[in-house]
Design a protein around this motif. Structure first.
Motif, PDB file in Angstrom:
ATOM      1  N   PRO A 192      36.980  35.234  57.989  1.00  0.00           N
ATOM      2  CA  PRO A 192      36.208  34.818  56.822  1.00  0.00           C
ATOM      3  C   PRO A 192      37.095  34.711  55.582  1.00  0.00           C
ATOM      4  O   PRO A 192      38.090  35.411  55.436  1.00  0.00           O
ATOM      5  CB  PRO A 192      35.168  35.938  56.651  1.00  0.00           C
ATOM      6  CG  PRO A 192      35.092  36.598  57.979  1.00  0.00           C
ATOM      7  CD  PRO A 192      36.456  36.487  58.568  1.00  0.00           C
TER       8      PRO A 192
ATOM      9  N   GLU B  42      26.480  26.911  56.005  1.00  0.00           N
ATOM     10  CA  GLU B  42      26.547  28.220  55.351  1.00  0.00           C
ATOM     11  C   GLU B  42      27.763  29.014  55.824  1.00  0.00           C
ATOM     12  O   GLU B  42      28.238  29.914  55.130  1.00  0.00           O
ATOM     13  CB  GLU B  42      25.270  29.016  55.631  1.00  0.00           C
ATOM     14  CG  GLU B  42      24.034  28.438  54.962  1.00  0.00           C
ATOM     15  CD  GLU B  42      22.817  29.316  55.162  1.00  0.00           C
ATOM     16  OE1 GLU B  42      22.963  30.354  55.849  1.00  0.00           O
ATOM     17  OE2 GLU B  42      21.745  28.976  54.643  1.00  0.00           O
TER      18      GLU B  42
ATOM     19  N   GLN C 217      32.552  25.013  55.290  1.00  0.00           N
ATOM     20  CA  GLN C 217      32.489  23.823  54.443  1.00  0.00           C
ATOM     21  C   GLN C 217      33.814  23.094  54.548  1.00  0.00           C
ATOM     22  O   GLN C 217      34.844  23.693  54.889  1.00  0.00           O
ATOM     23  CB  GLN C 217      32.200  24.200  52.992  1.00  0.00           C
ATOM     24  CG  GLN C 217      30.857  24.883  52.796  1.00  0.00           C
ATOM     25  CD  GLN C 217      30.609  25.284  51.354  1.00  0.00           C
ATOM     26  OE1 GLN C 217      31.404  24.983  50.482  1.00  0.00           O
ATOM     27  NE2 GLN C 217      29.510  25.975  51.125  1.00  0.00           N
TER      28      GLN C 217
ATOM     29  N   TYR D 136      36.974  25.342  54.582  1.00  0.00           N
ATOM     30  CA  TYR D 136      36.818  26.639  53.914  1.00  0.00           C
ATOM     31  C   TYR D 136      35.776  27.461  54.664  1.00  0.00           C
ATOM     32  O   TYR D 136      34.676  26.978  54.949  1.00  0.00           O
ATOM     33  CB  TYR D 136      36.377  26.452  52.463  1.00  0.00           C
ATOM     34  CG  TYR D 136      36.019  27.745  51.773  1.00  0.00           C
ATOM     35  CD1 TYR D 136      37.013  28.664  51.437  1.00  0.00           C
ATOM     36  CD2 TYR D 136      34.700  28.066  51.477  1.00  0.00           C
ATOM     37  CE1 TYR D 136      36.695  29.864  50.818  1.00  0.00           C
ATOM     38  CE2 TYR D 136      34.373  29.260  50.851  1.00  0.00           C
ATOM     39  CZ  TYR D 136      35.377  30.149  50.518  1.00  0.00           C
ATOM     40  OH  TYR D 136      35.057  31.333  49.915  1.00  0.00           O
TER      41      TYR D 136
ATOM     42  N   SER E 211      33.296  30.707  54.898  1.00  0.00           N
ATOM     43  CA  SER E 211      32.548  31.623  54.036  1.00  0.00           C
ATOM     44  C   SER E 211      33.086  33.042  54.171  1.00  0.00           C
ATOM     45  O   SER E 211      33.312  33.523  55.283  1.00  0.00           O
ATOM     46  CB  SER E 211      31.065  31.595  54.408  1.00  0.00           C
ATOM     47  OG  SER E 211      30.378  32.660  53.792  1.00  0.00           O
TER      48      SER E 211
ATOM     49  N   GLU F  36      31.459  35.778  53.502  1.00  0.00           N
ATOM     50  CA  GLU F  36      30.389  36.744  53.760  1.00  0.00           C
ATOM     51  C   GLU F  36      29.940  36.794  55.214  1.00  0.00           C
ATOM     52  O   GLU F  36      29.444  37.815  55.685  1.00  0.00           O
ATOM     53  CB  GLU F  36      29.164  36.440  52.885  1.00  0.00           C
ATOM     54  CG  GLU F  36      29.387  36.646  51.393  1.00  0.00           C
ATOM     55  CD  GLU F  36      29.980  35.427  50.727  1.00  0.00           C
ATOM     56  OE1 GLU F  36      30.010  34.369  51.389  1.00  0.00           O
ATOM     57  OE2 GLU F  36      30.434  35.542  49.586  1.00  0.00           O
ATOM     58  N   ASN F  37      30.062  35.690  55.948  1.00  0.00           N
ATOM     59  CA  ASN F  37      29.394  35.578  57.240  1.00  0.00           C
ATOM     60  C   ASN F  37      30.377  35.549  58.402  1.00  0.00           C
ATOM     61  O   ASN F  37      31.570  35.265  58.239  1.00  0.00           O
ATOM     62  CB  ASN F  37      28.541  34.308  57.278  1.00  0.00           C
ATOM     63  CG  ASN F  37      27.480  34.301  56.194  1.00  0.00           C
ATOM     64  OD1 ASN F  37      26.937  35.352  55.853  1.00  0.00           O
ATOM     65  ND2 ASN F  37      27.187  33.143  55.637  1.00  0.00           N
TER      66      ASN F  37
END
Length: 231
Positions: A35, A56, A59, A71, A73, A75-76
């Motif tokens: 991540p 989510e 990207q 890119y 994330s 957080e996930n």
């Protein structure tokens, strides 16, 4: 690029596949990413667009005409898919698995880019990866450049020692002199290798540039960027 639900995009693709002649299946490439990183993907010829199954988690944006910056994330975690499209449908698929990696495991991953006798120091300050110290050789410098290509947000404070640069330039200048350009020499200006000297004609100078070109490209690939401000 307009967004649309993944299942709707898949339905369109399945309908298109059923109504068209059989086409070769797109090549599939597995990819594992931690991540919070950005990875640059070189695009194959003929790419007209892309789609992501889970925006989510992942990207992407084009960089120029031949690259895509992906890119992840911070957080996930999870699995997703990136599709590259040509004029007639998907031409390449990336099955991407996003999993957290222990920070020290990442540091060890960076070690593989450096020669065994390197004196460069790898460290972490919070979430910032850092590489610091003197680059004793062009192999050191090349390793740092490879790190930056894969981990673009790594903090770099590395200087190529003068001796290594002088030795590289001496080798290049020997090649120029062996080719008959006794009044020519290569110098480094910033991150470029530049030809200097006296030439009997513009044709002679053009020949010297052609002689220098492969050696200049080799050295420029090992020159380091200007040190960054301390974090």
């Amino acid at each position: 690029m307009p967004k649309q639900p993944w299942f709707w995009g898949m339905a369109v693709l399945l309908w298109s596949a059923a109504s068209a002649e059989a086409r070769p299946q797109p090549s599939t490439e597995p990819m594992r990413l931690p991540p919070g990183v950005t990875k640059v993907i070189n695009l194959p010829p003929g790419v007209r667009g892309f789609a992501i199954r889970d925006e989510e988690l992942l990207q992407a944006r084009p960089i120029g005409n031949r690259q895509l910056a992906v890119y992840v994330s911070p957080e996930n975690q999870g699995d997703t898919r990136l599709l590259l499209f040509g004029p007639e449908g998907p031409i390449r698929t990336f099955d991407i698995r996003v999993r957290r990696m222990d920070v020290w495991q990442r540091v060890c991953d960076l070690c593989r880019f450096l020669p065994p006798d390197s004196l460069l120091e790898l460290d972490i300050a919070g979430t910032t990866f850092m590489v610091r110290g003197p680059a004793l050789s062009l192999d050191d410098a090349r390793g740092v450049r490879l790190m930056r290509a894969i981990y673009p947000y790594i903090f770099v404070d590395v200087q190529l020692v003068d001796r290594a640069l002088r030795e590289a330039l001496l080798q290049i200048n020997h090649e120029l002199w062996r080719a008959g350009f006794l009044d020519a020499s290569a110098i480094v200006v910033g991150d470029r290798v530049v030809l200097t000297g006296r030439f009997s004609s513009s044709t002679d100078e053009a020949r010297a540039h052609l002689t220098l070109a492969p050696y200049a490209e080799w050295l420029e690939d090992r020159l380091l960027p200007t040190p960054e401000p301390a974090p």
